[in-house]
Design a protein around this motif. Structure first.
Motif, mmCIF file in Angstrom:
data_model
loop_
_atom_site.group_PDB
_atom_site.id
_atom_site.type_symbol
_atom_site.label_atom_id
_atom_site.label_comp_id
_atom_site.label_asym_id
_atom_site.label_seq_id
_atom_site.Cartn_x
_atom_site.Cartn_y
_atom_site.Cartn_z
ATOM 1 N N VAL A 1 -5.389 13.297 4.702
ATOM 2 C CA VAL A 1 -5.910 12.672 3.485
ATOM 3 C C VAL A 1 -4.732 12.069 2.743
ATOM 4 N N LEU A 2 -4.824 10.765 2.495
ATOM 5 C CA LEU A 2 -3.805 10.051 1.749
ATOM 6 C C LEU A 2 -4.410 9.678 0.400
ATOM 7 N N THR A 3 -3.689 9.949 -0.664
ATOM 8 C CA THR A 3 -4.185 9.691 -2.010
ATOM 9 C C THR A 3 -3.338 8.598 -2.642
ATOM 10 N N PHE A 4 -4.029 7.589 -3.161
ATOM 11 C CA PHE A 4 -3.381 6.408 -3.722
ATOM 12 C C PHE A 4 -3.730 6.249 -5.200
ATOM 13 N N ALA A 5 -2.943 5.439 -5.876
ATOM 14 C CA ALA A 5 -3.214 5.102 -7.275
ATOM 15 C C ALA A 5 -4.607 4.483 -7.391
ATOM 16 N N PRO A 6 -5.297 4.713 -8.502
ATOM 17 C CA PRO A 6 -6.672 4.217 -8.646
ATOM 18 C C PRO A 6 -6.796 2.702 -8.555
ATOM 19 N N SER A 7 -5.764 1.986 -8.879
ATOM 20 C CA SER A 7 -5.818 0.520 -8.845
ATOM 21 C C SER A 7 -5.664 -0.064 -7.444
ATOM 22 N N SER A 8 -5.492 0.771 -6.449
ATOM 23 C CA SER A 8 -5.186 0.290 -5.098
ATOM 24 C C SER A 8 -6.393 0.241 -4.162
ATOM 25 N N GLU A 9 -7.588 0.408 -4.677
ATOM 26 C CA GLU A 9 -8.753 0.468 -3.785
ATOM 27 C C GLU A 9 -8.863 -0.772 -2.896
ATOM 28 N N HIS A 10 -8.625 -1.954 -3.434
ATOM 29 C CA HIS A 10 -8.729 -3.165 -2.609
ATOM 30 C C HIS A 10 -7.697 -3.161 -1.482
ATOM 31 N N LEU A 11 -6.491 -2.654 -1.746
ATOM 32 C CA LEU A 11 -5.464 -2.555 -0.700
ATOM 33 C C LEU A 11 -5.859 -1.543 0.370
ATOM 34 N N VAL B 1 -13.155 6.199 2.729
ATOM 35 C CA VAL B 1 -12.508 5.846 1.468
ATOM 36 C C VAL B 1 -13.386 6.328 0.321
ATOM 37 N N ARG B 2 -12.780 7.031 -0.610
ATOM 38 C CA ARG B 2 -13.491 7.537 -1.793
ATOM 39 C C ARG B 2 -12.710 7.194 -3.048
ATOM 40 N N ASP B 3 -13.386 6.595 -4.012
ATOM 41 C CA ASP B 3 -12.801 6.366 -5.329
ATOM 42 C C ASP B 3 -13.227 7.540 -6.196
ATOM 43 N N THR B 4 -12.274 8.360 -6.604
ATOM 44 C CA THR B 4 -12.596 9.556 -7.389
ATOM 45 C C THR B 4 -12.471 9.307 -8.891
ATOM 46 N N GLY B 5 -12.159 8.071 -9.259
ATOM 47 C CA GLY B 5 -11.981 7.751 -10.661
ATOM 48 C C GLY B 5 -10.518 7.788 -11.059
ATOM 49 N N ASP B 6 -9.827 8.843 -10.676
ATOM 50 C CA ASP B 6 -8.409 8.935 -11.010
ATOM 51 C C ASP B 6 -7.505 8.678 -9.804
ATOM 52 N N LEU C 1 0.825 -1.205 0.000
ATOM 53 C CA LEU C 1 0.000 0.000 0.000
ATOM 54 C C LEU C 1 0.861 1.257 0.000
ATOM 55 N N VAL C 2 1.939 1.253 0.759
ATOM 56 C CA VAL C 2 2.853 2.400 0.795
ATOM 57 C C VAL C 2 3.372 2.695 -0.613
ATOM 58 N N ALA C 3 3.635 1.659 -1.375
ATOM 59 C CA ALA C 3 4.136 1.840 -2.744
ATOM 60 C C ALA C 3 3.101 2.513 -3.644
ATOM 61 N N GLU C 4 1.830 2.431 -3.276
ATOM 62 C CA GLU C 4 0.752 3.013 -4.078
ATOM 63 C C GLU C 4 0.421 4.452 -3.684
ATOM 64 N N LEU C 5 1.037 4.954 -2.610
ATOM 65 C CA LEU C 5 0.756 6.310 -2.136
ATOM 66 C C LEU C 5 1.259 7.338 -3.141
ATOM 67 N N ALA C 6 0.372 8.199 -3.580
ATOM 68 C CA ALA C 6 0.746 9.272 -4.500
ATOM 69 C C ALA C 6 1.124 10.533 -3.720
ATOM 70 N N ARG C 7 0.352 10.830 -2.670
ATOM 71 C CA ARG C 7 0.628 12.018 -1.864
ATOM 72 C C ARG C 7 -0.230 11.972 -0.598
ATOM 73 N N TYR C 8 0.082 12.840 0.309
ATOM 74 C CA TYR C 8 -0.737 12.997 1.508
ATOM 75 C C TYR C 8 -0.787 14.478 1.845
ATOM 76 N N GLU C 9 -1.800 14.845 2.586
ATOM 77 C CA GLU C 9 -1.915 16.226 3.062
ATOM 78 C C GLU C 9 -2.594 16.221 4.419
ATOM 79 N N TRP C 10 -2.210 17.183 5.215
ATOM 80 C CA TRP C 10 -2.826 17.363 6.527
ATOM 81 C C TRP C 10 -3.904 18.432 6.403
ATOM 82 N N GLU C 11 -5.109 18.134 6.842
ATOM 83 C CA GLU C 11 -6.147 19.158 6.914
ATOM 84 C C GLU C 11 -5.954 19.970 8.185
#
Length: 101
Positions: free
Chosen positions: A42-52, A71-76, A26-36
């Motif tokens: 909020v951690l953003t992952f590759a679209p193919s990683s939803e199951h992980l 968890v939200r799938d935004t499509g991209d 899952l760490v390998a799929e992390l695209a970015r994170y941000e602190w609100e």
């Protein structure tokens, strides 16, 4: 009881070793994170990683039930918003830190 005692991970050492490999994937799929703020990340992952991501949430919810996951799938991308209650800010920092922040 201090906040550190109230918000502790219930994961056994054996389960932690078992989860290491899945979490590494899952760490390998992390695209970015941000602190609100200090209690929301909020951690953003590759679209193919939803199951992980969903498996991570299921596992993490069983050992750290005080976190709230959305968890939200935004499509991209797959966005994981993690919320911590007041007093569990350090636990949230540790969780996000495990992703290499």
């Amino acid at each position: 009881m201090s906040n550190d005692e109230a918000f502790t991970c219930q994961l056994s050492e054996q389960d932690a070793r078992r989860r290491e490999e899945a979490d590494r994937a899952l760490v390998a799929e992390l695209a970015r994170y941000e602190w609100e703020d200090d209690r929301h990340a909020v951690l953003t992952f590759a679209p193919s990683s939803e199951h992980l991501v969903r498996e991570f949430v299921r596992e993490e919810s069983s050992c750290c039930s005080f976190f709230d996951f959305d968890v939200r799938d935004t499509g991209d991308a797959v966005r994981l918003r993690v919320s911590a209650p007041h007093g569990a800010e350090r636990m949230l920092q540790a969780l996000v830190g495990a992703f290499g922040s």
